[in-house]
Design an enzyme around this catalytic site. Structure first.
Site, mmCIF file in Angstrom:
data_model
loop_
_atom_site.group_PDB
_atom_site.id
_atom_site.type_symbol
_atom_site.label_atom_id
_atom_site.label_comp_id
_atom_site.label_asym_id
_atom_site.label_seq_id
_atom_site.Cartn_x
_atom_site.Cartn_y
_atom_site.Cartn_z
ATOM 1 N N GLY A 35 0.820 -1.217 0.000
ATOM 2 C CA GLY A 35 0.000 0.000 0.000
ATOM 3 C C GLY A 35 0.844 1.252 0.000
ATOM 4 N N SER A 36 1.572 1.495 -1.112
ATOM 5 C CA SER A 36 2.581 2.554 -1.044
ATOM 6 C C SER A 36 2.574 3.515 -2.229
ATOM 7 C CB SER A 36 3.970 1.923 -0.882
ATOM 8 O OG SER A 36 4.152 0.872 -1.807
ATOM 9 N N THR A 37 1.441 3.621 -2.921
ATOM 10 C CA THR A 37 1.400 4.627 -3.991
ATOM 11 C C THR A 37 1.096 6.007 -3.417
ATOM 12 O OG1 THR A 37 -0.946 4.143 -4.390
ATOM 13 C CG2 THR A 37 0.658 3.022 -5.799
ATOM 14 N N GLY B 222 0.405 8.404 0.621
ATOM 15 C CA GLY B 222 0.380 8.441 2.083
ATOM 16 C C GLY B 222 1.662 7.988 2.756
ATOM 17 N N ILE B 223 1.492 7.387 3.926
ATOM 18 C CA ILE B 223 2.635 6.957 4.729
ATOM 19 C C ILE B 223 3.467 5.922 3.965
ATOM 20 C CG2 ILE B 223 3.295 5.763 6.865
ATOM 21 C CD1 ILE B 223 0.781 6.978 8.194
ATOM 22 N N GLY B 224 2.801 5.029 3.258
ATOM 23 C CA GLY B 224 3.502 3.974 2.506
ATOM 24 C C GLY B 224 4.447 4.559 1.481
ATOM 25 N N SER C 39 -1.243 1.496 14.955
ATOM 26 C CA SER C 39 -1.810 2.848 15.053
ATOM 27 C C SER C 39 -2.128 3.096 16.508
ATOM 28 C CB SER C 39 -3.105 2.928 14.238
ATOM 29 O OG SER C 39 -3.843 4.067 14.613
ATOM 30 N N TYR D 262 -11.480 -0.972 13.104
ATOM 31 C CA TYR D 262 -10.114 -0.588 12.730
ATOM 32 C C TYR D 262 -9.163 -0.812 13.909
ATOM 33 C CZ TYR D 262 -6.259 2.627 11.528
ATOM 34 O OH TYR D 262 -5.029 3.193 11.275
HETATM 35 P P1 NAP Z 1 -3.718 6.121 2.409
HETATM 36 O O1 NAP Z 1 -3.247 7.527 2.249
HETATM 37 O O2 NAP Z 1 -5.169 5.844 2.316
HETATM 38 O O3 NAP Z 1 -2.903 5.216 1.368
HETATM 39 C C1 NAP Z 1 -3.344 3.950 1.119
HETATM 40 C C2 NAP Z 1 -2.396 3.236 0.150
HETATM 41 O O4 NAP Z 1 -2.759 1.883 0.169
HETATM 42 C C3 NAP Z 1 -2.524 3.715 -1.285
HETATM 43 O O5 NAP Z 1 -1.283 3.562 -1.916
HETATM 44 C C4 NAP Z 1 -3.535 2.735 -1.862
HETATM 45 O O6 NAP Z 1 -3.408 2.638 -3.250
HETATM 46 C C5 NAP Z 1 -3.108 1.463 -1.159
HETATM 47 N N1 NAP Z 1 -4.138 0.431 -1.040
HETATM 48 C C6 NAP Z 1 -5.389 0.556 -0.506
HETATM 49 N N2 NAP Z 1 -6.018 -0.637 -0.523
HETATM 50 C C7 NAP Z 1 -5.153 -1.527 -1.091
HETATM 51 C C8 NAP Z 1 -5.212 -2.917 -1.371
HETATM 52 N N3 NAP Z 1 -6.303 -3.646 -1.083
HETATM 53 N N4 NAP Z 1 -4.126 -3.527 -1.926
HETATM 54 C C9 NAP Z 1 -3.016 -2.803 -2.226
HETATM 55 N N5 NAP Z 1 -2.901 -1.476 -1.978
HETATM 56 C C10 NAP Z 1 -3.955 -0.849 -1.420
HETATM 57 O O7 NAP Z 1 -3.303 5.519 3.816
HETATM 58 P P2 NAP Z 1 -2.427 6.163 5.007
HETATM 59 O O8 NAP Z 1 -3.243 7.136 5.752
HETATM 60 O O9 NAP Z 1 -1.090 6.530 4.509
HETATM 61 O O10 NAP Z 1 -2.312 4.873 5.955
HETATM 62 C C11 NAP Z 1 -1.324 3.902 5.720
HETATM 63 C C12 NAP Z 1 -1.204 3.039 6.948
HETATM 64 O O11 NAP Z 1 -0.926 3.880 8.091
HETATM 65 C C13 NAP Z 1 -2.460 2.260 7.319
HETATM 66 O O12 NAP Z 1 -2.108 1.003 7.817
HETATM 67 C C14 NAP Z 1 -3.088 3.102 8.434
HETATM 68 O O13 NAP Z 1 -3.879 2.324 9.261
HETATM 69 C C15 NAP Z 1 -1.837 3.581 9.147
HETATM 70 N N6 NAP Z 1 -2.041 4.778 9.952
HETATM 71 C C16 NAP Z 1 -2.441 5.936 9.373
HETATM 72 C C17 NAP Z 1 -2.614 7.070 10.172
HETATM 73 C C18 NAP Z 1 -3.045 8.389 9.560
HETATM 74 O O14 NAP Z 1 -3.378 9.320 10.327
HETATM 75 N N7 NAP Z 1 -3.022 8.534 8.253
HETATM 76 C C19 NAP Z 1 -2.368 6.998 11.552
HETATM 77 C C20 NAP Z 1 -1.957 5.796 12.105
HETATM 78 C C21 NAP Z 1 -1.781 4.688 11.281
HETATM 79 P P3 NAP Z 1 -4.678 2.419 -4.245
HETATM 80 O O15 NAP Z 1 -5.813 3.236 -3.688
HETATM 81 O O16 NAP Z 1 -4.173 2.899 -5.558
HETATM 82 O O17 NAP Z 1 -4.967 0.970 -4.216
#
Ligand code: NAP
Length: 264
Positions: A14-16, A18-20, A141, A154
């Site tokens: 999941g790295s296109t 956000g955090i990834g 998280s 979640y």
């Molecule tokens: P995000 O911005 O929603 O990014 C999600 C990434 O995952 C995108 O690259 C998306 O690409 C990919 N993705 C989604 N579903 C997928 C699937 N089924 N298979 C493969 N790729 C998939 O997420 P984020 O906020 O950076 O969060 C990333 C991680 O950090 C998560 O585990 C989240 O729980 C954790 N986290 C986030 C926060 C926060 O405040 N943001 C805080 C604590 C923990 P596509 O849409 O193109 O598939």
């Protein structure tokens, strides 16, 4: 401290965006050959172009695969059978009232947030053990430790990841493979920024004022009184993925601006 990962292959689920994406970029900056992933081919291609622009010479591959499905995992395993670093970053989240979350939704959250990490770790950590070196991390998280009522499903998946991380660390004891969880607090990504901007607009406040009040009123225990940046989270993961972090394993490390009121 400078980390040299030039002989390492790293997968970030999941790295296109956000955090990834920030983690993949941080690893690539240290010379790792990185595999980025998302479901959409076009977004994967865009992320590769972006990364090569940000880090000239970056060694980066991309794979469009839905990792919440077995087919997606198999696709990744055949594309990159081995990796030295695995970052189990993928996770979905969404506020929902507990009484409205049906079985299918619970299943979707567990398949995506937990089973993806189980399946990737079972495959890639095995190779790391055989080769005598590896780094596995899980993106938990703060929600996995204190459960806001609107994110029970979640939070339950993130609590499961904390247990999974410690359990896998025990399973690979003494092999040269380390396994850790990292615990981000509220982090500003493209997605969370859009969400906050929308909320600020709805109440007619400038973004910076809305954010300030949000932390004061809803997240008073945050010691930094702001969102973490994706890069700040990535910095910890890059360190945990390095040779230099070889004595850190079985741990769960916070990168949350001090939001959890606990020293340990
Ligand atoms: P995000 O911005 O929603 O990014 C999600 C990434 O995952 C995108 O690259 C998306 O690409 C990919 N993705 C989604 N579903 C997928 C699937 N089924 N298979 C493969 N790729 C998939 O997420 P984020 O906020 O950076 O969060 C990333 C991680 O950090 C998560 O585990 C989240 O729980 C954790 N986290 C986030 C926060 C926060 O405040 N943001 C805080 C604590 C923990 P596509 O849409 O193109 O598939």
């Amino acid at each position: 401290m400078r980390f040299d990962l030039s002989d390492k292959k790293a997968i970030v689920s999941g790295s296109t965006a956000g955090i990834g994406y920030a983690i993949a970029k941080g690893l690539a900056k240290c010379g790792a050959h990185v595999l980025i992933n998302g479901r959409d081919e076009h977004r994967v291609d865009e992320a590769i172009v972006q990364m090569r622009k940000e880090i000239p010479g970056a060694r980066v591959d991309g794979l469009a695969a839905d990792l919440s499905r077995l087919e997606g995992i198999e696709k990744m395993k055949s594309f990159w059978p081995e990796a030295d670093i695995l970052v189990n970053n993928l996770g979905i989240y969404e506020p929902r009232n507990f009484f409205e979350i049906d079985d299918d939704e619970w299943e979707r959250f567990f398949q995506t947030n937990v089973m993806t990490a189980v399946r990737l770790t079972r495959h890639y950590a095995k190779g790391m053990v055989d080769r005598g070196w590896g780094r596995v991390t899980f993106n938990a998280s703060v929600t996995g430790g204190f459960f806001p009522g609107e994110m029970v499903h979640y939070g339950a998946t993130k609590a499961a990841l904390l247990g999974l991380s410690r359990g896998v660390a025990e399973s690979v004891a003494g092999t040269g493979v380390t396994v850790n969880a990292f615990i981000p607090g509220p982090t500003k990504t493209e997605k969370t920024k859009a969400h906050i901007m929308n909320m600020a607009e709805q109440v007619g406040k400038p973004l910076h004022q809305f954010e300030k009040e949000m932390f004061q009123q809803q997240l008073p225990s945050s010691l930094i009184q702001r969102f973490c940046t994706s890069e700040e989270v990535a910095n910890l993961v890059v360190f945990l993925s390095s040779n230099e972090a070889g004595a850190i394993t079985g741990a769960a490390l916070h990168v949350d601006g001090g939001i959890i009121r606990s020293i340990l």
